[in-house]
Design a protein around this motif. Structure first.
Motif, PDB file in Angstrom:
ATOM      1  N   PHE A 109      44.288  48.049  25.138  1.00 42.59           N
ATOM      2  CA  PHE A 109      43.828  48.986  26.209  1.00 42.59           C
ATOM      3  C   PHE A 109      43.801  48.142  27.751  1.00 42.59           C
ATOM      4  CE2 PHE A 109      42.751  51.596  22.808  1.00 42.59           C
ATOM      5  CZ  PHE A 109      43.717  52.823  22.939  1.00 42.59           C
ATOM      6  N   THR A 110      44.893  47.770  28.189  1.00 43.93           N
ATOM      7  CA  THR A 110      44.915  46.761  29.299  1.00 43.93           C
ATOM      8  C   THR A 110      45.861  47.603  30.492  1.00 43.93           C
ATOM      9  OG1 THR A 110      46.535  45.244  28.500  1.00 43.93           O
ATOM     10  CG2 THR A 110      44.278  44.635  28.060  1.00 43.93           C
ATOM     11  N   ASP A 111      45.634  46.907  31.674  1.00 50.84           N
ATOM     12  CA  ASP A 111      46.461  47.535  32.635  1.00 50.84           C
ATOM     13  C   ASP A 111      47.538  46.780  32.971  1.00 50.84           C
ATOM     14  OD1 ASP A 111      45.432  45.242  33.908  1.00 50.84           O
ATOM     15  OD2 ASP A 111      44.041  46.373  35.032  1.00 50.84           O
ATOM     16  N   ALA A 112      48.415  46.712  33.866  1.00 49.28           N
ATOM     17  CA  ALA A 112      49.638  45.970  34.003  1.00 49.28           C
ATOM     18  C   ALA A 112      49.498  44.586  34.265  1.00 49.28           C
ATOM     19  CB  ALA A 112      50.456  46.511  35.218  1.00 49.28           C
ATOM     20  N   TYR A 113      48.203  44.238  34.502  1.00 50.77           N
ATOM     21  CA  TYR A 113      47.779  42.836  34.840  1.00 50.77           C
ATOM     22  C   TYR A 113      46.966  42.107  33.930  1.00 50.77           C
ATOM     23  CZ  TYR A 113      49.033  44.126  39.646  1.00 50.77           C
ATOM     24  OH  TYR A 113      49.775  44.654  40.753  1.00 50.77           O
ATOM     25  N   GLY A 114      47.073  42.844  32.569  1.00 47.35           N
ATOM     26  CA  GLY A 114      46.140  42.401  31.541  1.00 47.35           C
ATOM     27  C   GLY A 114      44.592  42.637  31.570  1.00 47.35           C
ATOM     28  N   GLY A 115      44.248  43.283  32.817  1.00 46.87           N
ATOM     29  CA  GLY A 115      42.885  43.534  32.725  1.00 46.87           C
ATOM     30  C   GLY A 115      42.511  44.698  31.835  1.00 46.87           C
ATOM     31  N   PRO A 116      41.176  44.710  31.382  1.00 50.02           N
ATOM     32  CA  PRO A 116      40.591  46.115  30.661  1.00 50.02           C
ATOM     33  C   PRO A 116      40.601  47.357  31.465  1.00 50.02           C
ATOM     34  CG  PRO A 116      38.855  44.580  31.352  1.00 50.02           C
ATOM     35  CD  PRO A 116      40.106  44.004  31.626  1.00 50.02           C
ATOM     36  N   LEU A 117      41.112  48.376  30.591  1.00 53.65           N
ATOM     37  CA  LEU A 117      40.748  49.648  30.995  1.00 53.65           C
ATOM     38  C   LEU A 117      39.503  50.222  30.539  1.00 53.65           C
ATOM     39  CD1 LEU A 117      44.303  51.131  30.549  1.00 53.65           C
ATOM     40  CD2 LEU A 117      43.313  50.503  32.789  1.00 53.65           C
ATOM     41  N   TRP A 118      38.387  49.988  31.406  1.00 56.60           N
ATOM     42  CA  TRP A 118      37.016  49.916  30.698  1.00 56.60           C
ATOM     43  C   TRP A 118      36.760  51.373  30.202  1.00 56.60           C
ATOM     44  CZ3 TRP A 118      34.909  45.774  29.299  1.00 56.60           C
ATOM     45  CH2 TRP A 118      34.970  44.565  30.180  1.00 56.60           C
ATOM     46  N   ASP A 119      36.968  52.519  31.125  1.00 60.34           N
ATOM     47  CA  ASP A 119      36.883  53.801  30.571  1.00 60.34           C
ATOM     48  C   ASP A 119      37.495  54.069  29.308  1.00 60.34           C
ATOM     49  OD1 ASP A 119      39.055  53.664  32.084  1.00 60.34           O
ATOM     50  OD2 ASP A 119      39.144  55.668  32.793  1.00 60.34           O
ATOM     51  N   VAL A 120      38.953  53.753  29.270  1.00 59.02           N
ATOM     52  CA  VAL A 120      39.690  54.161  28.098  1.00 59.02           C
ATOM     53  C   VAL A 120      39.095  53.179  26.920  1.00 59.02           C
ATOM     54  CG1 VAL A 120      42.086  53.890  27.244  1.00 59.02           C
ATOM     55  CG2 VAL A 120      41.709  54.438  29.261  1.00 59.02           C
ATOM     56  N   GLN A 121      38.767  52.046  27.201  1.00 61.59           N
ATOM     57  CA  GLN A 121      38.191  51.229  25.931  1.00 61.59           C
ATOM     58  C   GLN A 121      36.956  51.788  25.244  1.00 61.59           C
ATOM     59  OE1 GLN A 121      37.932  46.895  26.810  1.00 61.59           O
ATOM     60  NE2 GLN A 121      40.083  46.596  26.700  1.00 61.59           N
TER      61      GLN A 121
END
Length: 280
Positions: free
Chosen positions: A235-247
């Motif tokens: 569950f990451t964004d387009a830059y590979g960073g974590p989507l904290w709320d989704v995770q």
């Protein structure tokens, strides 16, 4: 006076235990409540114990970004099959080591127990090569077979052996008088009495399989075949960073079976370990 003093001591103990439980309960509480917050509020300082404006957007995105329902089902059915298989193998092996006398029994038991000393990281490469040769890579077969015949099953065998050793010999002697064979003694006498140990093995095995991470990332590559722990890392964004709320939302959903299994069966778990002589 004695009743009042006992009540006071009980309240004191309950208060002390409640305070001691905070470090264990707070992370779970923070995870569940933060899944209802926007990202900006998750990292706000000081942190809030309750979301200011609860929202379920993150839970909807969990199922939009990945086939999470399929992945959840994968983890569930794999954990159930592994638990059933481990119960069958460990109860048979534990009964054999506890009740059947044969040459080299103790040596064989020590060799089996040595499986607990071998880290899974050491065996993962030869296991991958073996399953790759069988054409089972990117299938769930390695996640089912390896735990059933691996280290987790060795621990389960130890628990079952320790329990069967505690059973009175007179029970088997009475069964032999009634004409029961060796397997019938196991099936009709040993196994029904081993419910506490079976419950302990079932809980430990289910949790280990549900939380398995190394083997899925080695053997699985198709998102539809992923298990939940592997899916959580994607569950990451387009830059590979974590989507904290989704995770956090996905982690909250993932934790539900673990909490339910332990809350429902914790009494059997404690009783099973106590009866096997492994307590403390």
């Amino acid at each position: 006076m004695k009743t009042r003093a006992n009540r006071g001591m009980r309240l004191l103990w309950y208060g002390a235990l409640s305070v001691a439980a905070i470090p264990f309960v707070f992370p779970t509480w923070w995870m569940a409540t933060s899944s209802l917050k926007p990202v900006s509020e998750i990292f706000a300082f000081p942190p809030s114990l309750l979301p200011q404006s609860p929202r379920l957007d993150a839970y909807e995105r969990v199922f939009q970004l990945q086939p999470f329902a399929q992945q959840y089902f994968n983890s569930m059915y794999i954990a159930i099959l592994v638990t059933i298989g481990t119960l069958a193998v460990s109860s048979l092996a534990g009964y054999a080591f506890a009740r059947i006398r044969f040459r080299g029994q103790n040596v064989l038991f020590v060799v089996v127990m040595m499986g607990l000393l071998i880290p899974s990281e050491v065996t993962i490469v030869p296991l991958f090569q073996m399953f790759n040769g069988f054409g089972m890579v990117d299938t769930h077969w390695p996640l089912i077979l390896v735990p059933i015949f691996g280290a987790s099953s060795v621990l389960a065998t130890l628990i079952m052996r320790q329990f069967f050793i505690t059973l009175p010999v007179e029970l088997e002697e009475a069964g032999r008088i009634d004409g029961l064979g060796r397997f019938a003694l196991y099936w009709r006498i040993g196994l029904p009495l081993a419910k506490p140990a079976l419950a302990a093995v079932a809980i430990v095995t289910f949790l280990n399989s549900w939380n398995l991470y190394l083997e899925p990332i080695v053997f699985l590559s198709t998102p539809e075949n992923f298990t939940v722990p592997q899916a959580l890392t994607h569950f990451t964004d387009a830059y590979g960073g974590p989507l904290w709320d989704v995770q956090l939302a996905a982690a909250s959903i993932t934790a539900l079976p673990v909490l339910l299994v332990f809350v429902i069966a914790q009494r059997h778990f404690v009783e099973g370990l106590a009866n096997t002589g492994l307590k403390g």
